[in-house]
Design an enzyme around this catalytic site. Structure first.
Site, PDB file in Angstrom:
ATOM      1  N   LEU A  71       3.813   1.699  -1.425  1.00  0.00           N
ATOM      2  CA  LEU A  71       4.331   1.884  -2.784  1.00  0.00           C
ATOM      3  C   LEU A  71       3.232   2.377  -3.722  1.00  0.00           C
ATOM      4  O   LEU A  71       3.439   3.313  -4.501  1.00  0.00           O
ATOM      5  CB  LEU A  71       4.926   0.561  -3.272  1.00  0.00           C
ATOM      6  CG  LEU A  71       5.660   0.454  -4.623  1.00  0.00           C
ATOM      7  CD1 LEU A  71       4.733   0.412  -5.810  1.00  0.00           C
ATOM      8  CD2 LEU A  71       6.718   1.526  -4.777  1.00  0.00           C
ATOM      9  N   LYS A 126      -0.234  11.793   9.009  1.00  0.00           N
ATOM     10  CA  LYS A 126      -0.433  10.603   8.187  1.00  0.00           C
ATOM     11  C   LYS A 126      -1.169  10.980   6.900  1.00  0.00           C
ATOM     12  O   LYS A 126      -2.270  11.537   6.932  1.00  0.00           O
ATOM     13  CB  LYS A 126      -1.253   9.583   8.992  1.00  0.00           C
ATOM     14  CG  LYS A 126      -1.708   8.357   8.222  1.00  0.00           C
ATOM     15  CD  LYS A 126      -0.595   7.387   8.013  1.00  0.00           C
ATOM     16  CE  LYS A 126      -1.123   6.088   7.391  1.00  0.00           C
ATOM     17  NZ  LYS A 126      -0.048   5.170   7.047  1.00  0.00           N
ATOM     18  N   GLY A 184       0.797  -1.214   0.000  1.00  0.00           N
ATOM     19  CA  GLY A 184       0.000   0.000   0.000  1.00  0.00           C
ATOM     20  C   GLY A 184       0.828   1.262   0.000  1.00  0.00           C
ATOM     21  O   GLY A 184       0.437   2.277  -0.600  1.00  0.00           O
ATOM     22  N   ASP A 219       0.525   3.958  -2.991  1.00  0.00           N
ATOM     23  CA  ASP A 219       0.166   5.329  -2.620  1.00  0.00           C
ATOM     24  C   ASP A 219       1.153   6.337  -3.212  1.00  0.00           C
ATOM     25  O   ASP A 219       0.760   7.375  -3.754  1.00  0.00           O
ATOM     26  CB  ASP A 219       0.153   5.483  -1.101  1.00  0.00           C
ATOM     27  CG  ASP A 219      -1.239   5.356  -0.509  1.00  0.00           C
ATOM     28  OD1 ASP A 219      -2.183   5.074  -1.269  1.00  0.00           O
ATOM     29  OD2 ASP A 219      -1.389   5.543   0.709  1.00  0.00           O
ATOM     30  N   HIS A 270      -9.968   4.517  12.201  1.00  0.00           N
ATOM     31  CA  HIS A 270      -9.092   5.549  11.661  1.00  0.00           C
ATOM     32  C   HIS A 270      -9.341   6.907  12.314  1.00  0.00           C
ATOM     33  O   HIS A 270      -9.081   7.945  11.719  1.00  0.00           O
ATOM     34  CB  HIS A 270      -9.285   5.656  10.143  1.00  0.00           C
ATOM     35  CG  HIS A 270      -8.848   4.441   9.397  1.00  0.00           C
ATOM     36  ND1 HIS A 270      -9.553   3.252   9.426  1.00  0.00           N
ATOM     37  CD2 HIS A 270      -7.768   4.200   8.608  1.00  0.00           C
ATOM     38  CE1 HIS A 270      -8.929   2.351   8.678  1.00  0.00           C
ATOM     39  NE2 HIS A 270      -7.844   2.905   8.175  1.00  0.00           N
ATOM     40  N   LYS A 278      -7.938   7.050  -3.193  1.00  0.00           N
ATOM     41  CA  LYS A 278      -7.075   8.023  -2.528  1.00  0.00           C
ATOM     42  C   LYS A 278      -5.608   7.645  -2.678  1.00  0.00           C
ATOM     43  O   LYS A 278      -5.236   6.472  -2.678  1.00  0.00           O
ATOM     44  CB  LYS A 278      -7.425   8.117  -1.040  1.00  0.00           C
ATOM     45  CG  LYS A 278      -8.789   8.728  -0.784  1.00  0.00           C
ATOM     46  CD  LYS A 278      -8.975   9.199   0.648  1.00  0.00           C
ATOM     47  CE  LYS A 278      -9.012   8.076   1.640  1.00  0.00           C
ATOM     48  NZ  LYS A 278      -9.385   8.550   2.992  1.00  0.00           N
ATOM     49  N   HIS A 293       0.447  -0.197   9.891  1.00  0.00           N
ATOM     50  CA  HIS A 293      -0.822   0.517   9.746  1.00  0.00           C
ATOM     51  C   HIS A 293      -1.995  -0.278  10.320  1.00  0.00           C
ATOM     52  O   HIS A 293      -2.797   0.242  11.099  1.00  0.00           O
ATOM     53  CB  HIS A 293      -1.077   0.828   8.268  1.00  0.00           C
ATOM     54  CG  HIS A 293      -2.413   1.441   8.012  1.00  0.00           C
ATOM     55  ND1 HIS A 293      -2.734   2.728   8.395  1.00  0.00           N
ATOM     56  CD2 HIS A 293      -3.546   0.944   7.428  1.00  0.00           C
ATOM     57  CE1 HIS A 293      -3.982   2.998   8.058  1.00  0.00           C
ATOM     58  NE2 HIS A 293      -4.492   1.936   7.466  1.00  0.00           N
TER      59      HIS A 293
END
Length: 409
Positions: free
Chosen positions: A133, A177, A131, A135, A281, A168, A297
């Site tokens: 990479l 973050k 995730g 992102d 979150h 996203k 995460h």
């Protein structure tokens, strides 16, 4: 005039004859999520023809940004696949973990795209990795020439079920973050469970945290499946080495992705800020960044979920028996229920304040109702957080039934 576009001209009241214009436009968004195990096996054509909006054929070029750890394990196979299919592939290994998920990593990808001389209309960048990479590459692609198509090939469980299926992108800024980011859907995401066989059990657990999130807020059936088969599926790294394990792994992944997409699709740009997928979150972004590199995460997310389960228990939304089941499943999946960062009440209050800023001045905090349902609240107090922390701490001692190779594995 194109469908979905409104263009009007008029006179602004109070400003005489000065003209003004109003432009409204709707842009269609379409992206594909394609499941295909053994994606880089020589006879697998999914990458070539599986996405109708980004086909590949002999003579094409592709820029491939790959996590350097994935490159060490699978780089030869990836290069051989493109060579065998006549694709001129330029492969760029990139370090990609939370500690380097910063602007410098984005700049490296932009440099690679620029050096490659990418055709932004017909040469989507391929991002192969977890995730972090995907992102980084997605963010870089969204900025380069105001939007360059990209394709995600997640290689971690959290990438398959969470980071790989939304729109996203983002990187961290200072202690924020994903403070820098865009909404930029990939043209396609290709899901290949065979990559998971090389993951540590800790990283399998990391992804199971996001699956558990969807179960706790949307599906009691998915929770029951994790409760009954999660330990075995985790140990098998979702490879389906027996018919029973294959059926369970297929059901767990397919249902979690379906639930996630069902929640995301009507609200891709988050115009509605009450999002049940924000469960886990609220506090975790601050906790994760504060505890780096200790927490992954998904581990930060599950600690957030454990805390809010305790909070929901105090409010009577969740029974003690249901809370015990939730905490037990968390531990059985190799996930932490507690971390010492929770001992700092000011940190939790800071996390909640930051979330309120992010959610337009309200908490909009999703809390579980039993198992599989949720509601939003806006009135959580510091005293409640302290009480929930104490309740969770009382339930935090290690569970003797926890499977081997647990959180630190």
């Amino acid at each position: 005039m194109r469908s979905g576009t409104v263009f009007t001209q008029g006179l602004r009241q109070g400003l005489g004859d000065d003209p003004f214009w109003t432009v409204e436009a709707v842009r269609q968004v379409r992206y594909h999520v394609v499941s295909s195990n053994g994606l880089f096996e020589p006879g697998n054509s999914a990458l070539l023809t599986g996405c109708p909006d980004a086909p590949m054929s002999a003579g094409d070029r592709r820029l491939i940004v790959i996590d350097q750890n994935v490159d060490a394990l699978y780089g030869g196979k990836v290069r051989a696949y493109f060579t065998a299919n006549g694709i001129d592939a330029t492969v760029i290994p990139l370090r990609a973990d939370e500690s380097v998920k910063q602007w410098d990593a984005v700049s490296q990808v932009v440099d690679a795209m620029n050096d490659f001389g990418i055709d932004r209309r017909r040469e989507p960048v391929l991002a192969v990795g977890g995730g972090v990479l995907t992102d980084i590459v997605g963010f870089a692609a969204s900025l380069y020439r105001r939007g360059t198509p990209y394709i995600r090939i997640p290689t971690t469980l959290i990438g398959l079920v969470d980071a790989g299926v939304g729109v996203k992108t983002g990187v961290n800024y200072e202690r924020g973050k994903n403070r820098l980011g865009t909404y930029a859907p990939a043209t396609a995401t290709f899901l290949d469970r065979s990559f998971l066989r090389s993951l540590s059990l800790r990283h399998i657990s990391n992804g199971l945290a996001e699956i558990l999130k969807m179960a706790l807020i949307r599906s009691e059936d998915l929770f029951a499946l994790l409760e009954s088969r999660g330990v075995a599926v985790r140990a098998d790294r979702l490879q389906g080495t027996t018919e029973e394990l294959a059926g369970a792994a297929d059901a767990i992944i397919a249902e979690s992705i379906h639930l996630m997409l069902e929640e995301l699709q009507p609200n891709l740009w988050e115009s509605a800020l009450e999002r049940c997928v924000d469960y886990g979150h609220t506090f975790s972004p601050t906790l994760e960044m504060h505890a780096l590199p200790e927490l992954l995460h998904g581990e930060a997310v599950v600690i957030d979920m454990a805390l809010t389960t305790a909070l929901a228990t105090l409010r009577g939304f969740v029974t003690e028996n249901q809370a015990d089941r939730v905490f037990h499943v968390m531990r059985r999946l190799g996930l932490p229920v507690w971390n010492e960062v929770l001992e700092d009440p000011t940190l939790l209050q800071e996390a909640l304040r930051d979330t309120v800023r992010h959610r337009d001045g309200q908490q909009r905090l999703p809390l579980p109702i039993g198992i599989g349902r949720h509601r939003f609240v806006n009135d959580v107090t510091p005293a409640e957080l302290s009480d929930a922390t104490r309740l969770l701490r009382d339930r935090a001692p290690a569970d003797p039934s926890l499977v081997p190779e647990q959180v630190g594995a």
